[in-house]
Every structure is written in structure tokens, then in C-alpha cells.
Design an enzyme around this catalytic site. Structure first.
Site, PDB file in Angstrom:
ATOM      1  N   GLY A  14      37.699 -48.207  62.413  1.00 21.20           N
ATOM      2  CA  GLY A  14      38.033 -48.835  61.128  1.00 21.20           C
ATOM      3  C   GLY A  14      36.777 -49.206  60.361  1.00 21.20           C
ATOM      4  O   GLY A  14      35.836 -49.745  60.937  1.00 21.20           O
ATOM      5  N   ARG A  75      39.232 -40.937  62.985  1.00 18.26           N
ATOM      6  CA  ARG A  75      39.480 -40.829  64.421  1.00 18.26           C
ATOM      7  C   ARG A  75      39.298 -39.352  64.780  1.00 18.26           C
ATOM      8  O   ARG A  75      39.513 -38.477  63.943  1.00 18.26           O
ATOM      9  CB  ARG A  75      40.890 -41.266  64.748  1.00 18.26           C
ATOM     10  CG  ARG A  75      41.198 -42.645  64.178  1.00 18.26           C
ATOM     11  CD  ARG A  75      42.264 -43.377  64.930  1.00 18.26           C
ATOM     12  NE  ARG A  75      42.671 -44.591  64.220  1.00 18.26           N
ATOM     13  CZ  ARG A  75      41.936 -45.686  64.120  1.00 18.26           C
ATOM     14  NH1 ARG A  75      40.750 -45.757  64.691  1.00 18.26           N
ATOM     15  NH2 ARG A  75      42.373 -46.732  63.450  1.00 18.26           N
ATOM     16  N   ASP A 106      34.740 -50.853  70.147  1.00 19.91           N
ATOM     17  CA  ASP A 106      34.677 -50.453  71.562  1.00 19.91           C
ATOM     18  C   ASP A 106      35.101 -48.994  71.808  1.00 19.91           C
ATOM     19  O   ASP A 106      34.547 -48.334  72.693  1.00 19.91           O
ATOM     20  CB  ASP A 106      35.429 -51.433  72.477  1.00 19.91           C
ATOM     21  CG  ASP A 106      36.817 -51.765  71.972  1.00 19.91           C
ATOM     22  OD1 ASP A 106      37.259 -51.146  70.974  1.00 19.91           O
ATOM     23  OD2 ASP A 106      37.466 -52.637  72.566  1.00 19.91           O
ATOM     24  N   THR A 129      33.069 -53.944  63.033  1.00 20.99           N
ATOM     25  CA  THR A 129      34.529 -54.127  62.984  1.00 20.99           C
ATOM     26  C   THR A 129      34.832 -55.501  62.386  1.00 20.99           C
ATOM     27  O   THR A 129      34.093 -56.452  62.629  1.00 20.99           O
ATOM     28  CB  THR A 129      35.176 -54.030  64.385  1.00 20.99           C
ATOM     29  OG1 THR A 129      36.518 -54.549  64.316  1.00 20.99           O
ATOM     30  CG2 THR A 129      34.444 -54.808  65.453  1.00 20.99           C
ATOM     31  N   ASP A 131      37.243 -57.218  63.348  1.00 24.81           N
ATOM     32  CA  ASP A 131      38.010 -57.984  64.341  1.00 24.81           C
ATOM     33  C   ASP A 131      37.188 -59.006  65.129  1.00 24.81           C
ATOM     34  O   ASP A 131      37.755 -59.924  65.730  1.00 24.81           O
ATOM     35  CB  ASP A 131      38.676 -57.025  65.353  1.00 24.81           C
ATOM     36  CG  ASP A 131      39.656 -56.073  64.688  1.00 24.81           C
ATOM     37  OD1 ASP A 131      40.195 -56.421  63.624  1.00 24.81           O
ATOM     38  OD2 ASP A 131      39.875 -54.974  65.238  1.00 24.81           O
ATOM     39  N   ASP A 133      35.830 -58.760  67.964  1.00 22.49           N
ATOM     40  CA  ASP A 133      36.315 -58.841  69.349  1.00 22.49           C
ATOM     41  C   ASP A 133      35.340 -58.238  70.364  1.00 22.49           C
ATOM     42  O   ASP A 133      35.712 -58.018  71.512  1.00 22.49           O
ATOM     43  CB  ASP A 133      37.683 -58.139  69.456  1.00 22.49           C
ATOM     44  CG  ASP A 133      37.638 -56.684  68.968  1.00 22.49           C
ATOM     45  OD1 ASP A 133      36.621 -56.296  68.353  1.00 22.49           O
ATOM     46  OD2 ASP A 133      38.604 -55.957  69.210  1.00 22.49           O
ATOM     47  N   ARG A 175      43.802 -56.709  65.337  1.00 19.07           N
ATOM     48  CA  ARG A 175      44.267 -55.863  66.447  1.00 19.07           C
ATOM     49  C   ARG A 175      44.851 -56.780  67.518  1.00 19.07           C
ATOM     50  O   ARG A 175      45.835 -57.427  67.262  1.00 19.07           O
ATOM     51  CB  ARG A 175      43.127 -54.993  66.974  1.00 19.07           C
ATOM     52  CG  ARG A 175      43.617 -53.767  67.691  1.00 19.07           C
ATOM     53  CD  ARG A 175      42.534 -52.762  67.956  1.00 19.07           C
ATOM     54  NE  ARG A 175      41.295 -53.331  68.442  1.00 19.07           N
ATOM     55  CZ  ARG A 175      40.402 -52.654  69.143  1.00 19.07           C
ATOM     56  NH1 ARG A 175      40.622 -51.393  69.439  1.00 19.07           N
ATOM     57  NH2 ARG A 175      39.291 -53.212  69.533  1.00 19.07           N
TER      58      ARG A 175
HETATM   59  O1  F6P Z   1      40.008 -52.677  63.994  1.00 18.83           O
HETATM   60  C1  F6P Z   1      40.155 -52.962  62.629  1.00 18.83           C
HETATM   61  C2  F6P Z   1      41.619 -52.946  62.246  1.00 18.83           C
HETATM   62  O2  F6P Z   1      41.717 -53.234  60.867  1.00 18.83           O
HETATM   63  C3  F6P Z   1      42.530 -53.860  63.064  1.00 18.83           C
HETATM   64  O3  F6P Z   1      42.415 -55.202  62.650  1.00 18.83           O
HETATM   65  C4  F6P Z   1      43.860 -53.221  62.835  1.00 18.83           C
HETATM   66  O4  F6P Z   1      44.717 -53.485  63.933  1.00 18.83           O
HETATM   67  C5  F6P Z   1      43.536 -51.743  62.782  1.00 18.83           C
HETATM   68  O5  F6P Z   1      42.159 -51.649  62.469  1.00 18.83           O
HETATM   69  C6  F6P Z   1      44.329 -50.967  61.751  1.00 18.83           C
HETATM   70  O6  F6P Z   1      44.002 -49.623  61.883  1.00 18.83           O
HETATM   71  P1  F6P Z   1      44.405 -48.502  60.813  1.00 18.83           P
HETATM   72  O7  F6P Z   1      43.462 -48.612  59.655  1.00 18.83           O
HETATM   73  O8  F6P Z   1      44.245 -47.245  61.562  1.00 18.83           O
HETATM   74  O9  F6P Z   1      45.809 -48.793  60.383  1.00 18.83           O
END
Ligand code: F6P
Length: 326
Positions: A14, A75, A106, A129, A131, A133, A175
Site C-alpha cells: 500500500g 502486488r 512486512d 506503511t 499502519d 505495525d 489492517r
Molecule cells: O496496509 C495499508 C492498508 O491501507 C491497510 O490499512 C488496509 O487494510 C489495506 O492497506 C487496504 O489495502 P488495499 O488498498 O489493497 O485495499
């Protein structure tokens, strides 16, 4: 390792505000040390499918204030296979890239670790990120901006909550971690913060809201972190509206708003410092680690540890939030 002449840099997972500041710092520090830099586009996709271009001083001009990532992110299922990684290695070799700096979370580091073990290319990671985390850094690049985005959104919601005597249930990202929820909850004076790290007892929330009503409070903000075991803001709304029909309960899911925007000064400074340290780390022979900042000191944490250990939220902050919301 062979003499370091060229670094490849990519952003993966992300996007997060400050990734561009990190790319800029990598490029400028590398140029200062007479190293070349290639930008690898769309994360590991760019390695597998040869989307690799040189970066120079001009490529990173005026990007320090930009959210998102100029290198793009994606991805890449192919990178999960040996064949995909071998193709990536062939491209890395063709471009004479001697080492890699990966900016991501990670999942990004897990891929980098396998790649390094299989093909011997030194790799360092930067924590990118929203998050927060990742084990091995107090703050990740993008987290501070995301918290500020949430707080400014909740400040606006509070105006409506107050004007209409409403209860807003705000769902934030993270997340499976409650860092964004916890800090934004304290900064916006939330009545209750539900996070994945602690079990949600819905009765406690009801009691807290009941107490607010008894104290003649006419509006409130409840924050629910994505990943909370009760099942998200919509689920919480169902039970709360049944019990408190007097509140006009509304749900706001902030979603990807939290990922974009110009990085805060804090994120720009963090990203600049870590990007700089990553290049110095490679020059010093460091590899297989994430560069983080712990207690204002630069720390290289082996990927094994960052991948395995989730950073823990500060439960003391949760207590503070509980008391200050009384
Ligand atoms: O890891 C960053 C994040 O925004 C999380 O907070 C969330 O769960 C996820 O990515 C959302 O991913 P996507 O953009 O693939 O929907």
C-alpha cells in the site's frame, strides 16, 4: 559483496505519504556518494517485467511534498514463485544493480528476504506503511500523516455530531493493528476506541455511552479500527442504534482517504533520514534488515524479526484514552 556502484529502489504494498521523500533521499544520498540509482516501477512487478529506469537529481525534484509514490506500487503474484524471482534477478543483473532498497511493509520484506537468500543480492528495507505495525521502528513512514488525516476528518464530523446530537461511528484503517485508531482517537477526543489488539466487549461500549447520556452529553465519536473482532463499524452501528434510538447514529468509513495526501513534516523528516541511512548502510555492507528509528536512534532490524514480530500498541495510551473520554 561486489563493489557497490548501483542501487535499485522500489516501493511496494500500500502506498503511504512520505514514500516519495524516501525515494528522494535514497537518490540524493547515492549521488552524493557517486553511486547510480535505478527506479524499479510498480513494486516487484517492475523487477519481474523489466520496468526499470535510471533516476537522477531531476527525477526527484519537487516530490518531497507529494503523497503516493512516483515509482508506483502493485502486488505481484509472480514474485511469489521461484520462476518469477529468477526472471527478476535476470533483470536486476542486466541493469547492473548491485543492491536493493525496498520501501514497504512486512510482505515487501518477506519477498526481499527470499530474493536475497536465493540470489545473493544485498537488500535493505524502509518501513513504508500507514499502519505503523512494523517491529523495529517507533514510527513507519506515512503513519503520522494518516493519523493527521483521520483527526482532521473527525474534527469535521464532530461539528455535525454536535449540531445534530448524533453519534458517529468512524471506521479507520490499520489492517490488523490499532495504531491509527488509538492515536487518532486520543487526538480527537473519541468516546471509545475499539482496536484488534484487545477483545471488544460491547457491553463496555454501551455502558460508556449510557454514562454519556446520563451526563447529558448529546453527541459522541466512537472509533472502530479495521480488524476489530466485533466486525467493523456497521456491526457496531446495528447494536448501538437498537439500544440508543435517541442518538441518530451514523457511520463513516474513512477508507483510502487515509492513504493519500501530502506527507506531514514529521513523515518527510523520518523518510529523509531513513532513506539516507539505508544508502550508508549498504555502503557499510549491511543487508537483510529494515532501517528504523527507535528512541531516536537508527536501528537495523533483521527482516526475520520485522516479519515475525508485529509491533505492539501502547496499552498505556489506551488507558489514557479511556480516562480522558469520561
Ligand atoms: O496496509 C495499508 C492498508 O491501507 C491497510 O490499512 C488496509 O487494510 C489495506 O492497506 C487496504 O489495502 P488495499 O488498498 O489493497 O485495499
Amino acid at each position: 559483496m561486489a563493489e557497490l556502484k548501483k542501487i535499485g529502489v522500489l516501493t511496494s504494498g500500500g502506498d503511504s505519504p512520505g514514500m516519495n521523500a524516501a525515494v528522494r533521499a535514497v537518490v540524493k544520498t547515492a549521488l552524493y556518494h557517486d553511486l547510480k540509482v535505478d527506479g524499479i516501477y510498480r513494486g516487484y512487478n517492475g523487477m519481474v517485467n523489466d520496468m526499470i529506469e535510471p533516476l537522477d537529481k531531476h527525477s526527484v525534484q519537487n516530490i518531497i511534498a507529494l503523497g503516493g509514490t512516483i515509482l508506483k506500487s502493485a502486488r505481484c503474484p509472480e514474485f511469489r514463485t521461484y520462476e518469477g524471482r529468477k526472471q527478476a534477478f535476470d533483470n536486476v543483473k542486466r541493469h547492473n544493480i548491485d543492491a536493493l532498497i525496498l520501501i514497504g511493509g512486512d510482505g515487501t520484506f518477506a519477498g526481499g528476504k527470499v530474493f536475497m537468500e536465493e540470489f545473493g543480492v544485498p537488500v535493505l528495507g524502509l518501513p513504508g506503511t500507514i499502519d505503523n505495525d512494523l517491529y523495529g521502528t517507533d514510527y513507519t513512514i506515512g503513519y503520522d500523516t494518516a493519523v493527521n488525516t483521520v483527526v482532521s476528518a473527525i474534527d469535521k464530523l464532530r461539528d455535525t455530531a454536535h449540531s445534530h446530537d448524533r453519534l458517529f461511528i468512524v471506521e479507520v484503517m490499520g489492517r490488523d493493528a490499532g495504531f491509527i485508531a488509538l492515536r487518532s482517537g486520543i487526538a480527537s477526543g473519541a468516546k471509545k476506541i475499539l482496536v484488534p489488539e484487545t477483545k471488544t466487549h460491547i457491553k463496555e461500549l454501551m455502558d460508556r455511552l449510557q454514562q454519556g447520556i446520563s451526563d447529558k452529553e448529546t453527541s459522541a465519536i466512537v472509533i472502530v479500527s479495521e480488524g476489530d473482532d466485533f466486525g467493523g463499524a456497521m456491526e457496531v452501528k446495528k447494536v448501538v442504534s437498537e439500544k440508543f434510538p435517541e442518538y441518530g447514529v451514523r457511520v463513516t468509513i474513512l477508507g483510502h482517504l487515509q492513504r493519500g495526501g501530502s506527507p506531514s513534516a514529521y513523515d518527510r523528516i523520518l523518510a529523509s533520514g531513513l532513506g539516507y541511512q539505508a544508502v550508508l548502510g549498504l555502503l557499510d555492507g549491511k543487508k537483510g534488515a529494515m532501517v528504523g528509528s527507535v528512541n531516536r536512534k537508527i536501528v537495523f532490524t533483521p527482516f526475520d524479526k520485522t516479519i515475525k514480530h508485529h509491533d505492539k500498541i501502547n496499552l498505556e495510551l489506551k488507558n489514557i484514552a479511556e480516562i480522558l473520554s469520561l
